[in-house]
Design an enzyme around this catalytic site. Structure first.
Site, PDB file in Angstrom:
ATOM      1  N   HIS A 176      31.579  44.564  36.118  1.00 29.18           N
ATOM      2  CA  HIS A 176      30.692  43.603  34.711  1.00 29.18           C
ATOM      3  C   HIS A 176      30.389  42.374  35.548  1.00 29.18           C
ATOM      4  O   HIS A 176      31.309  41.590  35.735  1.00 29.18           O
ATOM      5  CB  HIS A 176      31.762  43.697  33.799  1.00 29.18           C
ATOM      6  CG  HIS A 176      31.837  44.905  33.085  1.00 29.18           C
ATOM      7  ND1 HIS A 176      32.917  45.484  32.438  1.00 29.18           N
ATOM      8  CD2 HIS A 176      31.086  46.085  32.798  1.00 29.18           C
ATOM      9  CE1 HIS A 176      32.869  46.533  32.299  1.00 29.18           C
ATOM     10  NE2 HIS A 176      31.612  47.036  32.191  1.00 29.18           N
ATOM     11  N   GLU A 179      32.257  38.835  34.370  1.00 25.94           N
ATOM     12  CA  GLU A 179      33.578  38.456  34.556  1.00 25.94           C
ATOM     13  C   GLU A 179      33.813  37.941  35.995  1.00 25.94           C
ATOM     14  O   GLU A 179      34.221  38.575  36.822  1.00 25.94           O
ATOM     15  CB  GLU A 179      34.390  39.838  34.303  1.00 25.94           C
ATOM     16  CG  GLU A 179      33.975  40.556  33.007  1.00 25.94           C
ATOM     17  CD  GLU A 179      34.415  41.999  32.859  1.00 25.94           C
ATOM     18  OE1 GLU A 179      34.901  42.626  33.802  1.00 25.94           O
ATOM     19  OE2 GLU A 179      34.094  42.459  31.746  1.00 25.94           O
ATOM     20  N   ARG A 234      26.096  41.455  31.672  1.00 26.16           N
ATOM     21  CA  ARG A 234      27.318  42.535  31.814  1.00 26.16           C
ATOM     22  C   ARG A 234      26.797  43.659  32.843  1.00 26.16           C
ATOM     23  O   ARG A 234      27.530  44.051  33.494  1.00 26.16           O
ATOM     24  CB  ARG A 234      27.773  43.057  30.655  1.00 26.16           C
ATOM     25  CG  ARG A 234      28.595  44.076  30.628  1.00 26.16           C
ATOM     26  CD  ARG A 234      29.134  44.632  29.137  1.00 26.16           C
ATOM     27  NE  ARG A 234      29.716  45.846  29.094  1.00 26.16           N
ATOM     28  CZ  ARG A 234      30.848  46.112  28.857  1.00 26.16           C
ATOM     29  NH1 ARG A 234      31.835  44.792  29.228  1.00 26.16           N
ATOM     30  NH2 ARG A 234      31.475  47.145  28.779  1.00 26.16           N
ATOM     31  N   HIS A 304      38.875  43.338  36.247  1.00 23.40           N
ATOM     32  CA  HIS A 304      37.937  43.059  34.850  1.00 23.40           C
ATOM     33  C   HIS A 304      38.600  41.863  34.451  1.00 23.40           C
ATOM     34  O   HIS A 304      39.795  41.404  34.807  1.00 23.40           O
ATOM     35  CB  HIS A 304      37.933  44.247  33.689  1.00 23.40           C
ATOM     36  CG  HIS A 304      37.212  45.524  34.148  1.00 23.40           C
ATOM     37  ND1 HIS A 304      36.035  45.664  33.753  1.00 23.40           N
ATOM     38  CD2 HIS A 304      37.431  46.196  35.077  1.00 23.40           C
ATOM     39  CE1 HIS A 304      35.542  46.587  34.116  1.00 23.40           C
ATOM     40  NE2 HIS A 304      36.533  47.227  34.967  1.00 23.40           N
ATOM     41  N   GLU A 378      43.142  43.569  33.517  1.00 22.97           N
ATOM     42  CA  GLU A 378      42.199  42.580  32.681  1.00 22.97           C
ATOM     43  C   GLU A 378      42.611  41.207  32.972  1.00 22.97           C
ATOM     44  O   GLU A 378      43.832  40.934  32.444  1.00 22.97           O
ATOM     45  CB  GLU A 378      42.165  43.052  31.322  1.00 22.97           C
ATOM     46  CG  GLU A 378      41.451  44.373  30.818  1.00 22.97           C
ATOM     47  CD  GLU A 378      39.991  44.174  30.671  1.00 22.97           C
ATOM     48  OE1 GLU A 378      39.394  42.943  30.936  1.00 22.97           O
ATOM     49  OE2 GLU A 378      39.373  45.078  30.612  1.00 22.97           O
TER      50      GLU A 378
HETATM   51 ZN    ZN Z   1      34.920  44.435  32.483  1.00 27.88          ZN
END
Ligand code: ZN
Length: 417
Positions: A176, A179, A234, A304, A378
């Site tokens: 993405h 990020e 994104r 991410h 994340e």
């Molecule tokens: Zn992501």
């Protein structure tokens, strides 16, 4: 005909001014019940809300804490709707443009040079991949696994000895585009692995026995776009048929229950899954590479941001994976190890129950292919800066995350055959 080409050229070479976000806000709402969740969904129908957490309006549910970006124009009316309905909210970011500028809070040592303490654009990252190979020819090699829609190269750095039969871990960053902390981590990982081999006991043991394949930027076109045109981009940059909206969400484009979530059908959605599984050149390059190295790849890790979580399968079902206990154990210890450095707290669990259900994710795809240890990080933070984590947090984030990744690698070395 003679005039068509120059006109076309002018159109493509005329730089569009980058999108600005003056006065845009990011709101965090704590939803108390179903009714409040529906109010948000209704607002999303009539306003341009960019969902940061969860990543689409259809994931919004009772008791969830949600973050979304709203334009300056719409923020007043959105805030009054929330007030009228007695909903709890806070303003995480008051002026997004200001926050975008503030993320560059580390001074450059040498202007224009790659730095691990700063966010690096694509050109710097390419030059850095060359430097890594040049500096550590015995340890690092660069493999071009394909090209992107806009014909940029997809580079995987292989770290380890030249033995294909050894166990390997595949890691990717930057699927993405917005990020940015994610590619920063992949660069840090390669740097630390090559630099500390022969010095750090764990890293030496790991690299003596296994290889790492690291894709520092998965969504190269999107990443470039997030630097040059739209910081909040994104998806990738592929054109969609019968739609003016650009891009597919590469992390919905994998062949893992791809068809099961109708909400990912809209090409204008941030979570658009693409016309078919692996329709995107970037996805195809990665899946082909992993399939052709499946014998050696024992773990898949994808990075991410944000929200400080360590996730594992499944995303598309609430059923638990067969080796759930094993995955939960590894995730628990990894997050414990991560927190030893700066006391950064992570939660962990299956995607579907910990974050929200998703289809077509790389994690589920890799798991179903037979890679029984698949994890998604994340990274920082939990909502102060969100995607705009200041550069001063890059190194601490990378250092703590490296501890967790080293633990996972050690585990893979010991417990997989
Ligand atoms: Zn992501």
């Amino acid at each position: 005909m003679r005039f068509i080409l120059p006109v076309g050229l002018i159109a493509t070479t005329l730089a569009i001014a980058p999108v600005r976000f003056d006065g845009e806000k990011v709101l965090r709402v704590k939803l108390q019940d179903e009714k409040q969740a529906n109010i948000i969904k209704d607002l999303a129908q009539t306003n341009q809300l960019d969902f940061w957490y969860p990543d689409a309006a259809h994931h919004v549910a009772a008791n969830m804490t949600i973050d979304f970006r709203v334009s300056e124009k719409e923020s007043q009316s959105i805030q009054s709707s929330l007030d009228q309905n007695k909903m709890h909210y806070e303003i995480l970011i008051h002026d997004l443009q200001e926050e975008i500028e503030k993320q560059f809070d580390v001074k450059e040592d040498i202007p224009g040079r790659h730095s691990y303490a700063k966010y690096n654009n694509w050109d710097k990252i390419v030059a850095w991949t060359e430097k890594m190979v040049h500096k550590h020819p015995e340890m690092v090699s660069r493999i071009k696994i394909g090209t992107t829609v806009e014909d940029n190269p997809l580079y995987v750095l292989k770290i380890g000895k030249r033995d294909e039969r050894r166990k390997a871990i595949f890691m990717d960053c930057g699927i993405h585009a917005r990020e940015w902390i994610s590619p920063a981590f992949c660069q840090w990982f390669v740097y630390q692995a090559a630099k500390t081999y022969g010095k750090n006991k764990i890293m030496t043991k790991l690299l003596d026995r296994m290889n790492f394949y690291v894709l520092p930027v998965f969504n190269v076109d999107g990443y470039i776009w997030s630097w040059t045109q739209n910081r909040m981009w994104r998806k990738n940059r592929s054109k969609n048929q019968n739609s003016n909206c650009i891009g597919t969400d590469l992390n919905r484009n994998f062949n893992a229950s791809w068809n099961s979530f109708p909400n990912t059908k809209d090409p204008c959605a941030e979570t658009y899954r693409g016309p078919e599984p692996e329709s995107e050149k970037e996805t195809k390059a990665v899946t082909d590479f992993i399939r052709s190295h499946l014998k050696s790849i024992k773990a898949y890790i994808t990075f991410h941001s944000y929200s400080q979580m360590l996730l594992f399968p499944y995303g598309y079902t609430s059923k638990l994976p067969p080796n759930y206990k094993d995955l939960a154990k590894v995730a628990k210890i990894s997050t414990d190890v991560l927190s030893t450095r700066y006391e950064t707290r992570y939660i962990y669990g299956p995607i579907a129950s910990t974050i929200y259900p998703t289809s077509g994710s790389s994690l589920d795809w890799a798991y179903n292919l037979g890679i029984k240890h698949t994890f998604a990080f994340e990274l920082r933070d939990k909502g102060k800066f969100c995607f705009l984590l200041p550069e001063s947090q890059i190194k601490p984030t990378c250092k703590e995350t490296l501890l967790a990744v080293k633990f996972i690698a050690k585990y893979i070395l010991k417990h997989t055959s």
